[in-house]
Enzyme design. Structure first.
Site, PDB file in Angstrom:
ATOM      1  N   ASP A 182      39.864  42.278  44.324  1.00  0.00           N
ATOM      2  CA  ASP A 182      40.229  41.798  42.987  1.00  0.00           C
ATOM      3  C   ASP A 182      39.005  41.337  42.199  1.00  0.00           C
ATOM      4  O   ASP A 182      39.118  40.539  41.285  1.00  0.00           O
ATOM      5  CB  ASP A 182      41.266  40.668  43.083  1.00  0.00           C
ATOM      6  N   LYS A 211      38.041  26.605  49.138  1.00  0.00           N
ATOM      7  CA  LYS A 211      38.845  25.783  48.220  1.00  0.00           C
ATOM      8  C   LYS A 211      38.480  24.295  48.350  1.00  0.00           C
ATOM      9  O   LYS A 211      39.291  23.461  48.784  1.00  0.00           O
ATOM     10  CB  LYS A 211      40.348  25.990  48.475  1.00  0.00           C
TER      11      LYS A 211
HETATM   12  N1  GDD Z   1      44.275  43.461  54.241  1.00  0.00           N
HETATM   13  C1  GDD Z   1      44.500  42.224  53.814  1.00  0.00           C
HETATM   14  N2  GDD Z   1      45.315  41.401  54.530  1.00  0.00           N
HETATM   15  N3  GDD Z   1      43.961  41.823  52.648  1.00  0.00           N
HETATM   16  C2  GDD Z   1      44.199  40.562  52.237  1.00  0.00           C
HETATM   17  C3  GDD Z   1      45.026  39.669  52.941  1.00  0.00           C
HETATM   18  C4  GDD Z   1      45.618  40.130  54.159  1.00  0.00           C
HETATM   19  O1  GDD Z   1      46.358  39.414  54.848  1.00  0.00           O
HETATM   20  N4  GDD Z   1      45.078  38.495  52.266  1.00  0.00           N
HETATM   21  C5  GDD Z   1      44.307  38.655  51.170  1.00  0.00           C
HETATM   22  N5  GDD Z   1      43.785  39.902  51.145  1.00  0.00           N
HETATM   23  C6  GDD Z   1      42.892  40.476  50.132  1.00  0.00           C
HETATM   24  C7  GDD Z   1      43.444  40.286  48.717  1.00  0.00           C
HETATM   25  O2  GDD Z   1      44.210  41.436  48.348  1.00  0.00           O
HETATM   26  C8  GDD Z   1      42.179  40.150  47.889  1.00  0.00           C
HETATM   27  O3  GDD Z   1      41.687  41.399  47.466  1.00  0.00           O
HETATM   28  C9  GDD Z   1      41.177  39.542  48.851  1.00  0.00           C
HETATM   29  O4  GDD Z   1      41.697  39.736  50.163  1.00  0.00           O
HETATM   30  C10 GDD Z   1      40.937  38.039  48.602  1.00  0.00           C
HETATM   31  O5  GDD Z   1      42.171  37.371  48.592  1.00  0.00           O
HETATM   32  P1  GDD Z   1      42.565  36.370  47.418  1.00  0.00           P
HETATM   33  O6  GDD Z   1      43.935  35.881  47.707  1.00  0.00           O
HETATM   34  O7  GDD Z   1      42.285  36.969  46.103  1.00  0.00           O
HETATM   35  O8  GDD Z   1      41.557  35.163  47.732  1.00  0.00           O
HETATM   36  P2  GDD Z   1      40.947  34.098  46.723  1.00  0.00           P
HETATM   37  O9  GDD Z   1      40.585  34.716  45.435  1.00  0.00           O
HETATM   38  O10 GDD Z   1      41.832  32.887  46.696  1.00  0.00           O
HETATM   39  O11 GDD Z   1      39.606  33.646  47.517  1.00  0.00           O
HETATM   40  C11 GDD Z   1      38.721  34.625  48.031  1.00  0.00           C
HETATM   41  O12 GDD Z   1      37.928  35.198  46.996  1.00  0.00           O
HETATM   42  C12 GDD Z   1      37.057  34.264  46.308  1.00  0.00           C
HETATM   43  C13 GDD Z   1      36.264  35.052  45.276  1.00  0.00           C
HETATM   44  O13 GDD Z   1      37.115  35.571  44.329  1.00  0.00           O
HETATM   45  C14 GDD Z   1      37.811  33.944  49.076  1.00  0.00           C
HETATM   46  O14 GDD Z   1      37.071  34.950  49.691  1.00  0.00           O
HETATM   47  C15 GDD Z   1      36.888  32.912  48.412  1.00  0.00           C
HETATM   48  O15 GDD Z   1      35.995  32.386  49.368  1.00  0.00           O
HETATM   49  C16 GDD Z   1      36.106  33.574  47.281  1.00  0.00           C
HETATM   50  O16 GDD Z   1      35.298  32.610  46.598  1.00  0.00           O
HETATM   51 MG    MG Z   2      40.965  36.530  44.515  1.00  0.00          MG
END
Ligand code: GDD
Ligand code: MG
Length: 370
Positions: free
Chosen positions: A106, A157
């Site tokens: 994303d 977080k």
């Molecule tokens: N295959 C798979 N399985 N993908 C997953 C799963 C899962 O169980 N859970 C989440 N993802 C994928 C999501 O589709 C997304 O593309 C990515 O992993 C990150 O998940 P988000 O839910 O968007 O996490 P976030 O935005 O709260 O936090 C993450 O991204 C931040 C940067 O945007 C973390 O990596 C943070 O540390 C980081 O700063």
């Molecule tokens: Mg994200």
């Protein structure tokens, strides 16, 4: 080098936009977001892409097929239940044969992957994380480093009292395959809460690569709207050639604009769009295929997916309207409101303040006002 893209999340914070389509398939300037990500990877010489999937994976696979149309080879691995970010990479282990990239699915960025790889190799890192500055790290993973880039602390977080830097994990990693030995198979496991903290405990060489290039995570409605503004104003360098920016107005085949309508770019109109007399469209705005903008209606900074029908004197400002939705005469939708696929908003309603309307809902005339 191979790249794994994590696209298995449910996109909870983007609901109801993600009720029917997974987050990577949400249109950004009329193209699925993942298509923009794949074109970025291809520009950086990545041809083999493995998609680690879960939620609504079939929608992604049906669109991208084997990837040839997009210049890459695609492999798909689908989880039967969510395995988390690290579990999702462990699950594609059979495709990994050397140093590899991992991308959160994303993120849109102009990060220089070649320079990051050189940094990773020069330091002999087992993992290098791209870092980006943000105003408020609480929604992200905070990463504290030494002056040479070695990671000292990773706090996913963080609470406000834990904030010691504005640098966060930008969701792009370069990993050595040995990392996979530290991830349990078929188990829910996260890089952010499991792998990275335990590598740090063990003293493994984990590095952060900071960059202030363009970066956004499209995971909330406000940021999903913001990415359109950024792309159309030319802030995303690698998209400047393929997407019109500045004051440009582009229209797909079969689009008809009444001479009495006014359009101020940047505006992208899909195919078969109809814009009636007296309508005003002010960019940055995107209007998808087959939409109709009724007479005297106004679209300002709004994102319309496909086949949206607007009656007369409708005002859309800073909002998202899903496929096949209808907005009847004299309604106003503004303030980050989301109207999902198949909704019907009757006459003289006013939706505002980031209100979210679930798919196929019908709102009677004169029902909501602010
Ligand atoms: N295959 C798979 N399985 N993908 C997953 C799963 C899962 O169980 N859970 C989440 N993802 C994928 C999501 O589709 C997304 O593309 C990515 O992993 C990150 O998940 P988000 O839910 O968007 O996490 P976030 O935005 O709260 O936090 C993450 O991204 C931040 C940067 O945007 C973390 O990596 C943070 O540390 C980081 O700063
Ligand atoms: Mg994200």
């Amino acid at each position: 080098m191979k790249a794994v893209i994590l696209v298995g999340g449910e996109g909870t914070r983007l609901r109801p936009l993600t009720v029917k389509a997974p987050k990577p398939m949400l249109p950004v300037v009329n193209r699925p977001f993942l298509e923009l990500v794949i074109s970025y990877l291809r520009r950086h010489g990545i041809q083999d892409v493995i998609l680690s999937m879960g939620y609504r994976s079939e929608v992604i696979e049906e669109y991208f097929g084997d990837g040839q149309r997009f210049g890459v080879n695609l492999a798909y691995v689908v989880e039967s239940s969510p395995l988390g970010t690290a579990g999702g990479v462990k699950n594609v282990e059979k495709y990994i044969d050397g140093t590899f990239f991992v991308f959160n699915g994303d993120i849109l960025t102009d990060l220089d992957l070649g320079a990051m790889l050189q940094f990773h190799r020069e330091r002999g890192a087992c993992a290098t994380l791209a870092l980006t500055p943000v105003d408020d790290p609480t929604a992200y993973g905070l990463v504290e480093t030494d002056p040479d880039g070695r990671v000292r602390r990773f706090v996913e977080k963080p609470r406000p009292d834990q904030i010691t830097t504005n640098l966060i994990n930008a969701g792009t990693y370069i990993l050595e395959p040995e990392i996979l030995e530290h991830i349990p198979p078929d188990t829910y496991y996260m890089f952010e809460r499991g792998v990275f903290p335990s590598l740090l405990d063990r003293g493994s060489p984990l590095f952060g690569y900071p960059s202030d290039c363009y970066w956004i995570d499209i995971g909330t409605p406000a940021r999903y709207i913001a990415v359109h503004r950024d792309v159309l104003s030319g802030r995303v360098e690698h998209l400047r050639e393929s997407i019109p920016i500045g004051t440009a107005v582009t229209a797909g085949a079969g689009t008809r604009i009444d001479p009495g309508a006014t359009i101020n770019g940047p505006v992208v109109l899909g195919e078969g769009v109809q814009i009636e007399a007296g309508a005003r469209v002010r960019g940055p705005a995107v209007i998808g295929d087959g939409c109709r903008i009724g007479p005297e209606s106004e679209v300002d900074g709004a994102i319309l997916w496909r086949q949206v029908r607007l009656g007369a004197r409708v005002v859309l400002r800073e909002c998202v309207i899903g496929n096949n939705a209808t907005v009847d005469d004299d309604s106003v939708i503004s303030g980050g409101a989301i109207v999902s696929d198949g909704c019907r908003i009757g006459c003289r309603n006013h939706l505002d303040r980031a209100v979210r309307i679930w798919p196929d809902a019908s709102i009677a005339p004169n029902t909501i006002s602010f």
